[in-house]
Scaffold this motif. Structure first.
Motif, short mmCIF file in Angstrom:
data_model
loop_
_atom_site.label_atom_id
_atom_site.label_comp_id
_atom_site.label_asym_id
_atom_site.label_seq_id
_atom_site.Cartn_x
_atom_site.Cartn_y
_atom_site.Cartn_z
N SER A 1 -3.76 11.12 -0.29
CA SER A 1 -2.42 10.57 -0.08
C SER A 1 -2.53 9.38 0.86
O SER A 1 -3.25 9.43 1.85
CB SER A 1 -1.47 11.63 0.51
OG SER A 1 -1.33 12.73 -0.35
N GLY A 2 -1.80 8.30 0.54
CA GLY A 2 -1.86 7.12 1.40
C GLY A 2 -0.97 6.01 0.90
O GLY A 2 -0.28 6.15 -0.12
N GLU A 3 -0.97 4.88 1.62
CA GLU A 3 -0.17 3.71 1.25
C GLU A 3 -1.06 2.48 1.14
O GLU A 3 -1.97 2.28 1.95
CB GLU A 3 0.94 3.46 2.28
CG GLU A 3 2.05 4.49 2.24
CD GLU A 3 3.29 4.04 2.98
OE1 GLU A 3 3.22 2.98 3.65
OE2 GLU A 3 4.31 4.73 2.90
N TYR A 4 -0.78 1.65 0.13
CA TYR A 4 -1.61 0.49 -0.18
C TYR A 4 -0.70 -0.70 -0.44
O TYR A 4 0.39 -0.56 -1.01
CB TYR A 4 -2.50 0.78 -1.38
CG TYR A 4 -3.29 2.06 -1.19
CD1 TYR A 4 -4.55 2.05 -0.62
CD2 TYR A 4 -2.72 3.29 -1.54
CE1 TYR A 4 -5.26 3.23 -0.41
CE2 TYR A 4 -3.42 4.47 -1.32
CZ TYR A 4 -4.68 4.44 -0.76
OH TYR A 4 -5.36 5.60 -0.53
N THR A 5 -1.15 -1.88 -0.03
CA THR A 5 -0.34 -3.09 -0.15
C THR A 5 -1.08 -4.14 -0.98
O THR A 5 -2.26 -4.38 -0.77
CB THR A 5 -0.02 -3.68 1.25
OG1 THR A 5 0.65 -2.69 2.03
CG2 THR A 5 0.86 -4.90 1.12
#
Length: 544
Positions: A375-379
């Motif tokens: 799980s994570g956030e990417y830009t």
């Protein structure tokens, strides 16, 4: 007495030593069996070139934790299975934001505000060349009509059952198409047999990967940190520098081998025969001539290439966790492509980037791994400006290694929508103009637009779900879901009684006996407006 004690102590020490040796031997055996011994030996004693060849072959052909190999194997098993059954449902659901758009549409004279959901459900069963297909139309969660079609491959006939219109079963004779029908079935069987299995693809891949890697001469080995997102990982770096002459040599070697490769010839021949292509042997001869021509003339060609630099980041287990490719032309801008996944404890960093001259694109971020799920956030940034934010929840890495996909993904456009559209300058002018036009139209209808996508994927061996939602300002516009289940094929039941409608006159008598009342009642139950039901009834009367 002292001598006896010494002997006794010696005996005790010997037992301890024996136990220690046994434990070390067992642990060593486990280490060897696990494959770590082999990986360590390659890393320690291989030359940089041999080690690079080893890790690349493991990445392409390795039987463990190899996603692409698993995907091909899963596809091969599915394609070559003769008897299959599947149940599939497609459902479109209108959300609150979507309903507001439908209300705006109503003002222009088209009323679809009654529509909350619509869908189709399919059941397909194939056994011993016979087939059964049931298609169900669903409106607002109510089943409207569910016709069933049955193919009898032995008697060359198609049966149809439409319980909402009639109790009768109809039959259409395909005897006049018997020859073409048998040809289709025969061709399908031949295609299944000709489809290359994983062993054949492994053999070919092994041969040509080796040929390509043997042509890479200048390889260096070093230590470095792989940095992705907020995570860095210690790795062994294998750096190969390939000149234009090396590329020419590789192409020449591959072309020469391909012209005499009996496995490739058999693969090509089997597929052509299965598709019943004519003169395929002549086409193959021309293909061999072309490969020979390339091998002979490539030395005289100039690619304008200075060098290609390949960097492989290899972790302690011998797995490639990062790849950098740099193409340096003799004149012009360098092209640099990077992709990597760095791991430290439960933290996992990811980066995929492209740089060409002044233009850059980069997707990066950090996630946490828990019980095999990430799980994570990417830009995503284009030329340094934030364009897209991607959130990932419970992406199952074990399933991915097995060739399946499971996880929850959301994509949100960053910044003002109109500002982001300015980044489409690299698109063809006509496409950019169309996008801007639609954006202006939607903005005038529904105010500001902040679109996002919500995607839930769960694709396994027997079941799959793909759920896609389109949102605006976090309000759902619509959602479309695909759900399916693979089942064991069962014997197709061929109807014992049926009305033969092969002749057009018989078909007219059958149509005249159809009753639309059940379908109209189902539409009423689904809250379809009266005017639509009357329109369907009028069309049905004209057909009759």
């Amino acid at each position: 007495m002292k001598n006896e004690r010494k002997l006794n102590n010696a005996g005790k020490i010997s037992v301890g030593v024996i136990i220690a040796i046994a434990v070390v031997a067992v642990l060593g055996l486990c280490w060897i069996v696990s494959g770590k011994f082999s990986k360590s030996m390659h890393k320690t004693f291989d030359s940089p070139k041999k080690y690079m060849a080893y890790v690349e072959k493991q990445a392409i052909l390795g039987k463990k934790d190899n996603t692409m190999r698993s995907i091909y194997n899963n596809l091969s098993n599915r394609v070559t299975t003769e008897d299959q059954a599947v149940e599939e449902q497609i459902t479109l659901t209108i959300g609150e934001a979507g309903q507001s758009y439908l209300r705006l549409l109503k003002s222009s004279g088209v009323d679809l505000t009654w529509l909350n959901s619509a869908g189709m459900k399919y059941y397909v069963n194939v056994k011993d060349d016979d087939a059964e297909v049931t298609t169900t139309l669903i409106l607002n969660e109510k089943e409207i009509i569910a016709p069933t079609f049955i193919l009898d491959s032995k008697k060359k006939a198609v049966y149809a059952k439409i319980p909402e219109l009639t109790k009768d079963c109809i039959k259409y004779d395909l005897e006049e198409y018997a020859e073409q029908f048998d040809e289709i079935l025969d061709k399908a069987d031949k295609m299944r047999i000709a489809y290359p299995d994983i062993k054949m693809m492994d053999k070919l891949a092994d041969k040509y990967v080796k040929l390509v890697l043997d042509g890479v001469e200048n390889v260096e080995k070093d230590k470095a940190e792989l940095e992705c997102g907020d995570v860095s990982q210690k790795c062994t770096v294998l750096r190969a520098t390939i000149k234009e002459k090396d590329i020419k040599s590789i192409i020449k070697t591959v072309c020469k081998e391909a012209t005499k490769d009996e496995d490739l010839k058999k693969l090509y021949t089997d597929m052509c025969k299965a598709m019943e292509l004519e003169n395929y042997d002549e086409v193959y001869d021309r293909l061999k001539e072309s490969l020979t021509d390339v091998a002979e003339k490539i030395e005289d060609r100039e690619f304008g290439l200075n060098k290609v630099v390949i960097e492989l980041y290899v972790d302690g287990d011998g797995r490639i966790v990062g790849r950098n490719y740099k193409i340096v032309p003799e004149n012009g801008e360098d092209l640099v492509v990077k992709i990597g996944k760095a791991t430290k404890g439960s933290n996992v960093g990811f980066e995929a980037s492209v740089k060409y001259g002044e233009m850059t694109g980069k997707l990066s971020g950090t996630g946490k791994l828990k019980s095999g799920k990430l799980s994570g956030e990417y830009t995503l940034k284009v030329n340094g400006e934030k364009v897209l934010k991607v959130s990932v929840e419970k992406f199952d890495q074990n399933a991915w290694d097995d060739g399946y996909l499971k996880g929850h993904f959301t994509c949100e456009l960053e910044g003002d929508f109109s500002d982001i559209l300015e980044l489409t300058d690299f698109l063809p002018r006509q496409i950019s103009r169309e996008i801007s036009g639609y954006s202006s139209m939607l903005s005038s209808m529904a105010g500001s637009i902040e679109p996002s996508l919500d995607l839930i994927v769960d694709i396994g061996e027997k079941k799959h779900t793909i759920d896609v939602g389109i949102l605006n300002h976090d309000e759902e516009v619509f959602r479309i879901a695909f759900k399916g289940t693979m089942k064991n094929a069962s014997k197709v039941k061929i109807p014992s009684k049926a009305i033969d409608v092969t002749e057009s006159a018989d078909m007219k008598d059958f149509v005249d006996g159809l009753d639309l009342d059940k379908i109209l009642d189902a539409l009423d139950n689904a809250e379809v407006p009266k005017e639509y039901r009357e329109m369907i009834s009028s069309m049905f009367k004209r057909i009759r």
